[in-house]
Scaffold this motif. Structure first.
Motif, PDB file in Angstrom:
ATOM      1  N   ARG A   1     -10.775   0.480   2.167  1.00  0.00           N
ATOM      2  CA  ARG A   1     -11.157   1.384   1.082  1.00  0.00           C
ATOM      3  C   ARG A   1     -10.554   0.891  -0.230  1.00  0.00           C
ATOM      4  O   ARG A   1      -9.351   0.656  -0.316  1.00  0.00           O
ATOM      5  N   ASP A   2     -11.391   0.792  -1.270  1.00  0.00           N
ATOM      6  CA  ASP A   2     -10.918   0.215  -2.531  1.00  0.00           C
ATOM      7  C   ASP A   2     -10.965   1.217  -3.683  1.00  0.00           C
ATOM      8  O   ASP A   2     -10.963   0.824  -4.852  1.00  0.00           O
ATOM      9  N   TYR A   3     -11.030   2.500  -3.391  1.00  0.00           N
ATOM     10  CA  TYR A   3     -10.977   3.514  -4.434  1.00  0.00           C
ATOM     11  C   TYR A   3      -9.875   4.509  -4.085  1.00  0.00           C
ATOM     12  O   TYR A   3      -9.407   4.580  -2.946  1.00  0.00           O
ATOM     13  N   THR A   4      -9.434   5.264  -5.083  1.00  0.00           N
ATOM     14  CA  THR A   4      -8.282   6.154  -4.920  1.00  0.00           C
ATOM     15  C   THR A   4      -8.713   7.540  -4.452  1.00  0.00           C
ATOM     16  O   THR A   4      -9.744   8.058  -4.873  1.00  0.00           O
ATOM     17  N   LYS A   5      -7.892   8.138  -3.576  1.00  0.00           N
ATOM     18  CA  LYS A   5      -8.133   9.495  -3.096  1.00  0.00           C
ATOM     19  C   LYS A   5      -6.976  10.408  -3.478  1.00  0.00           C
ATOM     20  O   LYS A   5      -5.810  10.052  -3.292  1.00  0.00           O
TER      21      LYS A   5
ATOM     22  N   THR B   1      -6.080  13.961  -2.222  1.00  0.00           N
ATOM     23  CA  THR B   1      -6.492  14.904  -1.186  1.00  0.00           C
ATOM     24  C   THR B   1      -5.675  16.187  -1.272  1.00  0.00           C
ATOM     25  O   THR B   1      -4.445  16.136  -1.350  1.00  0.00           O
TER      26      THR B   1
ATOM     27  N   ASP C   1      -3.021   6.748  -4.098  1.00  0.00           N
ATOM     28  CA  ASP C   1      -3.447   7.809  -3.188  1.00  0.00           C
ATOM     29  C   ASP C   1      -2.361   8.863  -3.062  1.00  0.00           C
ATOM     30  O   ASP C   1      -1.158   8.548  -3.084  1.00  0.00           O
TER      31      ASP C   1
ATOM     32  N   HIS D   1       0.869  -1.177   0.000  1.00  0.00           N
ATOM     33  CA  HIS D   1       0.000   0.000   0.000  1.00  0.00           C
ATOM     34  C   HIS D   1       0.903   1.224   0.000  1.00  0.00           C
ATOM     35  O   HIS D   1       1.896   1.270   0.723  1.00  0.00           O
TER      36      HIS D   1
ATOM     37  N   LEU E   1      -4.558   8.146   5.142  1.00  0.00           N
ATOM     38  CA  LEU E   1      -4.937   7.513   3.884  1.00  0.00           C
ATOM     39  C   LEU E   1      -4.500   6.051   3.846  1.00  0.00           C
ATOM     40  O   LEU E   1      -5.215   5.187   3.325  1.00  0.00           O
TER      41      LEU E   1
ATOM     42  N   SER F   1      -7.990  -0.560   5.991  1.00  0.00           N
ATOM     43  CA  SER F   1      -9.312  -0.862   6.555  1.00  0.00           C
ATOM     44  C   SER F   1     -10.324  -1.235   5.482  1.00  0.00           C
ATOM     45  O   SER F   1     -11.493  -1.466   5.796  1.00  0.00           O
TER      46      SER F   1
ATOM     47  N   GLU G   1      -6.911   4.024   5.930  1.00  0.00           N
ATOM     48  CA  GLU G   1      -8.161   3.780   5.212  1.00  0.00           C
ATOM     49  C   GLU G   1      -8.005   2.618   4.227  1.00  0.00           C
ATOM     50  O   GLU G   1      -8.900   1.774   4.099  1.00  0.00           O
ATOM     51  N   ARG G   2      -6.878   2.575   3.536  1.00  0.00           N
ATOM     52  CA  ARG G   2      -6.633   1.481   2.587  1.00  0.00           C
ATOM     53  C   ARG G   2      -6.591   0.140   3.321  1.00  0.00           C
ATOM     54  O   ARG G   2      -7.172  -0.860   2.883  1.00  0.00           O
TER      55      ARG G   2
END
Length: 353
Positions: free
Chosen positions: A326-330, A332, A159, A145, A318, A324, A321-322
């Motif tokens: 989250r499967d989409y890109t941020k 920020t 991310d 990640h 971030l 945990s 979140e990954r």
């Protein structure tokens, strides 16, 4: 509960090999592909090492999944220490990890890429600063990640967290123009990436050029850029000093100098004083970053505050979140904030930008 034996069977290796990989044994000789397969299989099966299971709190709540984090920096240690802004980014990461009781491994810039095993053994990797397309692709292959801090890799799969310094540059210029500054010089650098110089590619520089051309006021004499070099050294105060001297030699001096960062502004102050001029009576100065010393200069420096520590903290969040799910890109963006001080005129009112 998933066992090491089950992971070993799924990957096709021995239980001893799985155990050594999951315990980050540096002496193990194994291909990066096989190491990655073991890590991903354990993760997919929600395997928890005995060490992580024992880290559960007294109330039975599991600890953060970010047990080990690697920081990969685009600067060498000496260059980072010379730039308080990037120290702030790193401290933001470290402080957040301290709260989470997360182990940190730091890798600074060198002529070679990091050891893949080091990155693969980490729960997540934060990459600080500018990296080439080839380096980004390499990181994608070897990091479980990954988050980029203070850099937008222009990827729909990675991310990142950064500030919009191009937009902030245009907002500064709009306010300076509204306050009556017409001849606005820019002291900065070309972009240097992937071993090549990209003339006028640095975001603040590009925004300055675009704004001046849009307003029909672009004067090449007022754009003074340093020679690009590795590790960001071209944004040091020594470079700001030399570039500002060339601005002061112009037949018609500017009303104000906008520098790419506070280090360059400090060098600009020195050049102005050596020329027998004063800030802001003869030439005003405005800058970026708001490093701690900016408020103690004489006069105190007006500067666009870029929240480096918040960028670092958000990068850690971030990653969490990954981990945990989250499967989409941020992508920020941390807002900037203009701090008006005595190095130039002030608008009637100030606000966050």
């Amino acid at each position: 509960m998933v066992t090491i034996k089950e992971i070993a069977k799924a990957v096709g290796v021995s239980s001893a090999t799985v155990s050594r990989v999951l315990n980050y044994d540096p002496g193990l000789s194994i291909s990066s592909t096989k190491r990655q397969a073991i890590i991903e299989t354990a993760e997919a099966l929600n395997y928890a090492t005995p060490r992580n299971r024992n880290k559960a709190g007294a109330n039975g709540t599991p600890q953060t999944p970010l047990s080990r984090l690697a920081i990969v920096h685009f600067l060498e240690p000496s260059d980072e220490l010379a730039d308080p802004y990037y120290v702030g980014v790193r401290l933001g990461i470290e402080n957040r990890c301290r709260d989470l009781k997360t182990e940190i491994v730091k890798v600074f810039h060198s002529d070679t890429l990091p050891d893949p095993a080091l990155l693969q053994s980490a729960s997540g990797v934060i990459v600080i600063g500018k990296h080439s397309a080839n380096e980004i692709e390499w990181f994608e292959r070897h990091c479980r990640h990954m988050v980029f801090a203070d850099f937008d890799p222009q990827s729909d799969a990675i991310d990142c967290v950064h500030s919009d310094v191009g937009g902030a540059t245009q907002k500064i210029l709009n306010q300076l123009n509204a306050m009556g500054y017409k001849r606005i010089a820019f002291v900065g650098s070309h972009e240097h990436l992937n071993g090549e110089t990209q003339p006028y590619g640095e975001r603040r520089c590009k925004a300055y050029i675009d704004w001046q051309k849009e307003h029909g006021t672009f004067d090449p004499e007022l754009l003074v850029l340093g020679d690009s070099c590795d590790s960001g050294q071209n944004l040091r105060l020594e470079t700001g000093y030399m570039l500002a001297k060339s601005v002061l030699d112009l037949k018609t001096r500017p009303d104000i100098i906008l520098t790419a960062n506070d280090n360059m502004a400090i060098g600009t102050y020195r050049a102005i004083r050596e020329a027998g001029l004063s800030v802001p009576d003869d030439i005003a100065v405005v800058s970026f970053n708001d490093i701690p010393v900016a408020q103690f200069l004489t006069p105190p420096l007006s500067t666009m505050k870029i929240h480096g520590e918040h960028i670092g903290e958000t990068a850690v969040d971030l990653l969490l979140e990954r981990l945990s799910g989250r499967d989409y890109t941020k992508n920020t963006i941390i807002a900037t904030e203009m701090i008006w001080r005595e190095s130039c005129r002030k608008p009637a009112e100030t606000r966050s930008l």
